[in-house]
Design an enzyme around this catalytic site. Structure first.
Site, short mmCIF file in Angstrom:
data_model
loop_
_atom_site.label_atom_id
_atom_site.label_comp_id
_atom_site.label_asym_id
_atom_site.label_seq_id
_atom_site.Cartn_x
_atom_site.Cartn_y
_atom_site.Cartn_z
N GLN A 15 1.47 -19.92 1.89
CA GLN A 15 0.76 -21.09 0.84
C GLN A 15 1.64 -21.18 -0.14
O GLN A 15 1.45 -22.49 -0.53
CB GLN A 15 -0.66 -20.42 0.48
CG GLN A 15 -0.80 -19.21 -0.14
CD GLN A 15 -1.84 -18.98 -1.34
OE1 GLN A 15 -2.45 -19.96 -1.57
NE2 GLN A 15 -1.82 -17.89 -2.09
N ILE A 16 2.40 -20.51 -0.68
CA ILE A 16 3.45 -20.78 -1.62
C ILE A 16 4.69 -21.79 -1.25
O ILE A 16 4.78 -22.75 -1.56
CB ILE A 16 4.11 -19.65 -2.40
CG1 ILE A 16 3.16 -18.66 -3.07
CG2 ILE A 16 5.32 -20.02 -3.34
CD1 ILE A 16 3.96 -17.45 -3.62
N ASN A 131 5.63 -9.67 -3.85
CA ASN A 131 5.25 -8.54 -4.97
C ASN A 131 5.06 -7.42 -4.13
O ASN A 131 5.16 -7.00 -3.11
CB ASN A 131 3.87 -8.82 -5.43
CG ASN A 131 3.88 -9.91 -6.61
OD1 ASN A 131 4.70 -9.83 -7.33
ND2 ASN A 131 2.81 -10.81 -6.52
N ASP A 159 5.12 -16.34 -15.46
CA ASP A 159 4.65 -15.60 -16.54
C ASP A 159 5.04 -16.40 -17.81
O ASP A 159 4.29 -16.60 -18.66
CB ASP A 159 5.08 -14.21 -16.65
CG ASP A 159 4.75 -13.39 -15.18
OD1 ASP A 159 3.64 -13.01 -15.02
OD2 ASP A 159 5.64 -13.19 -14.52
N HIS A 196 6.57 -7.92 -13.39
CA HIS A 196 5.57 -8.85 -13.23
C HIS A 196 4.45 -8.04 -12.83
O HIS A 196 4.01 -8.07 -11.55
CB HIS A 196 6.08 -9.92 -11.93
CG HIS A 196 5.15 -10.86 -11.49
ND1 HIS A 196 4.88 -11.61 -12.28
CD2 HIS A 196 4.46 -11.12 -10.33
CE1 HIS A 196 3.78 -12.42 -11.59
NE2 HIS A 196 3.89 -11.99 -10.34
#
Ligand code: NAD
Ligand code: LMR
Length: 336
Positions: A15-16, A131, A159, A196
């Site tokens: 999806q990214i 991640n 962020d 993160h």
């Protein structure tokens, strides 16, 4: 027209990537004169979906797309690659911390680091997104000892952007003025320090609006009870609402981080970027940690000597401890 550059995107059917690929090939990253040799990497099980993405790329008839490889061969994807987006990895689900993905995703970054070490251009710019991004960057860097530290970063821009947006909204609501009174691009010197993860620390101590310092004008209770946790928990909140982790905003942040890495930061400003620590600010050297960085001629520099309050130092050390724990878990893995 310039010489073509090589760009690799992993997780290219995810999806990214779907929000990123088309923006890059349209020229948003490197300009309308820069031809691109694009390499899209996916696991074998996702090749059919990847073919669908490639069909859509064809249908855009982008003039800058000079050459395309898509498939599951890391060597072909990373051969002499200049810009690398390591996105391919499993995302977390509701209720999980990002660090719980370490055991699932670590091996991916180890394997890709090894191949990058052999094949990537020695000045490649590599952003690790999957991640837990900072520790995956640590794993990738460790597996690629022949590339310099300066090739690697982890994505922290999302962020940083989240923090800017919350502050711009807060100023508008407090001043009861139109949002145009303080747009995000008038805010400078925001920092998000650390991992993160939910230990990251968004810090407005040095923040300026229209080049006037405004950090001291925020109420400490609001910062501790609303602002810092809101930035820390934004990713989890999005998963709760969408049922999927952030994608369009993540792609936007990836593009911004690579854009600034290539083109440089603005006057009187910096960006938050996950980079290898050189020991600045009492952060253990060798870990990937988000620092404020300025960028010039494609090279980032950690902003030196910012004064730290005890409150900031405590937050930063807490995030460091979490990264040390993740690193220790990595070092226990047999292949690391
Ligand atoms: P997704 O599940 O939609 O897509 C991931 C894709 O990666 C899948 O198509 C999968 O087949 C592919 N993949 C898995 N292993 C691979 C490998 N070894 N080589 C190539 N491709 C591989 O997930 P997504 O929403 O695109 O998110 C991807 C990662 O980015 C997740 O780990 C997510 O948590 C992380 N993320 C990080 C940030 C950040 O700010 N650092 C922000 C958003 C998401
Ligand atoms: C985010 O911050 O949106 C991503 O890291 C996805 C997640 O797991 O929160």
């Amino acid at each position: 027209m310039h010489q073509p550059v090589n760009i690799a995107i992993t997780g290219a059917a995810g999806q990214i990537a779907y929000s990123l690929i088309f923006r890059i090939v349209s020229g948003e990253l490197l300009g309308k004169e820069q031809p691109i040799h694009l390499r899209l990497l996916e696991i074998p099980a996702a090749q059919a979906a990847l073919e669908g993405v490639v069909m859509e790329l064809d249908d855009c008839a982008y003039p800058l797309l000079a050459q395309l490889y898509y498939g599951d061969d890391m060597r072909r994807a990373f051969d002499q690659v200049d810009y690398v987006f390591l996105i391919g990895a499993t995302p977390r689900k509701a209720g999980m911390e990002r660090s719980e993905l370490l055991s699932i995703n670590a091996q991916v970054f180890h394997s890709q680091g090894k191949i990058l070490n052999q094949y990537a251009h020695p000045q490649a710019k590599i952003i690790v997104v999957g991640n837990p991004a900072n520790t995956n960057a640590y794993i990738t860097r460790r597996a690629a000892p022949d590339l310099p530290d300066s090739c690697f970063s982890s994505l922290m821009r999302l962020d940083h952007n989240r923090a800017l947006s919350i502050i711009a909204n807060k100023i508008s609501s407090v001043q009861n003025k139109a949002k145009a009174e303080c747009q995000t691009n008038q805010l400078k010197q925001m920092v998000v320090w650390g991992n993160h993860s939910s230990s990251q620390y968004a810090d407005i101590s040095y923040l300026t609006c229209k080049d006037i310092p405004i950090g001291a004008s925020f109420d400490l209770d609001w910062l501790d009870q609303s602002f810092v946790p809101a930035v820390q928990q934004r990713g989890a909140q999005i998963i709760q609402q969408r049922g999927h982790s952030s994608a369009a905003s993540a792609a936007n942040a990836i593009l911004s981080q690579m854009y600034d890495w290539k083109h440089g930061t603005k006057a009187n400003d910096w960006v938050s970027m996950g980079v290898i620590s050189d020991g600045s600010y009492d952060i253990e050297a060798g870990l990937f940690y988000s620092f404020p960085v300025t960028i010039e001629k494609g090279q980032y520099h950690i902003v030196p000597d910012l004064p730290l309050s005890t409150r900031s130092h405590n937050h930063m050390q807490a995030s460091l401890r979490e990264l040390q724990k993740e690193r220790d878990a990595v070092l226990k893995l047999k292949w690391a």
